[in-house]
Design an enzyme around this catalytic site. Structure first.
Site, mmCIF file in Angstrom:
data_model
loop_
_atom_site.group_PDB
_atom_site.id
_atom_site.type_symbol
_atom_site.label_atom_id
_atom_site.label_comp_id
_atom_site.label_asym_id
_atom_site.label_seq_id
_atom_site.Cartn_x
_atom_site.Cartn_y
_atom_site.Cartn_z
ATOM 1 N N ILE A 1 -77.225 36.031 -45.737
ATOM 2 C CA ILE A 1 -75.862 36.414 -45.361
ATOM 3 C C ILE A 1 -74.885 35.768 -46.336
ATOM 4 C CG2 ILE A 1 -74.088 36.244 -43.574
ATOM 5 C CD1 ILE A 1 -76.414 36.215 -41.510
ATOM 6 N N ASP A 2 -74.161 36.621 -47.074
ATOM 7 C CA ASP A 2 -73.135 36.100 -47.971
ATOM 8 C C ASP A 2 -71.761 36.238 -47.318
ATOM 9 O OD1 ASP A 2 -72.292 38.769 -48.278
ATOM 10 O OD2 ASP A 2 -73.320 39.018 -50.190
ATOM 11 N N SER A 3 -70.719 35.914 -48.045
ATOM 12 C CA SER A 3 -69.375 35.911 -47.447
ATOM 13 C C SER A 3 -68.945 37.309 -46.988
ATOM 14 C CB SER A 3 -68.351 35.323 -48.410
ATOM 15 O OG SER A 3 -68.343 36.041 -49.622
ATOM 16 N N ASP B 1 -70.988 39.725 -46.018
ATOM 17 C CA ASP B 1 -71.789 40.013 -44.822
ATOM 18 C C ASP B 1 -71.201 39.320 -43.607
ATOM 19 O OD1 ASP B 1 -73.725 41.511 -46.223
ATOM 20 O OD2 ASP B 1 -74.893 39.720 -46.685
ATOM 21 N N SER B 2 -70.776 38.073 -43.784
ATOM 22 C CA SER B 2 -70.244 37.334 -42.634
ATOM 23 C C SER B 2 -68.971 37.978 -42.111
ATOM 24 C CB SER B 2 -70.032 35.858 -42.966
ATOM 25 O OG SER B 2 -69.054 35.695 -43.954
#
Length: 87
Positions: free
Chosen positions: A35-37, A39-40
């Site tokens: 989960i990258d930024s 995705d978050s």
């Protein structure tokens, strides 16, 4: 039996990430789940929609583990419930 907050959060994360729900646990880190930024941010939008709450973006930036997300949503729902009882 209704789903718990934890189960619903895990499902939202799994759906958003397109990964099996079994691979998402409260102990999982966002890094482990890939989960990258961006995705978050998508997860936050989906959680807001799922639970009908507003999640503070600034506080959410500090979340690194699934259990922190579950705790945050639980706290927001408790505050929402308390506010509805008082009105």
């Amino acid at each position: 039996m209704p789903e718990t907050i934890e189960e619903r959060v895990l499902k939202v994360i799994a759906k958003t990430q397109r990964i099996p729900v079994e691979t998402v646990t409260p102990q999982s880190s966002f890094e482990e789940l890939g989960i990258d930024s961006m995705d978050s941010i998508n997860i936050l939008f989906d959680l807001e929609s799922e639970f009908e709450v507003e999640i503070d973006d600034e506080q959410a930036r500090h979340i690194r583990y699934v259990h922190e997300m579950i705790a945050g949503v639980t706290k927001l729902l408790e505050a929402k419930e308390k506010a509805s009882q008082e009105s």
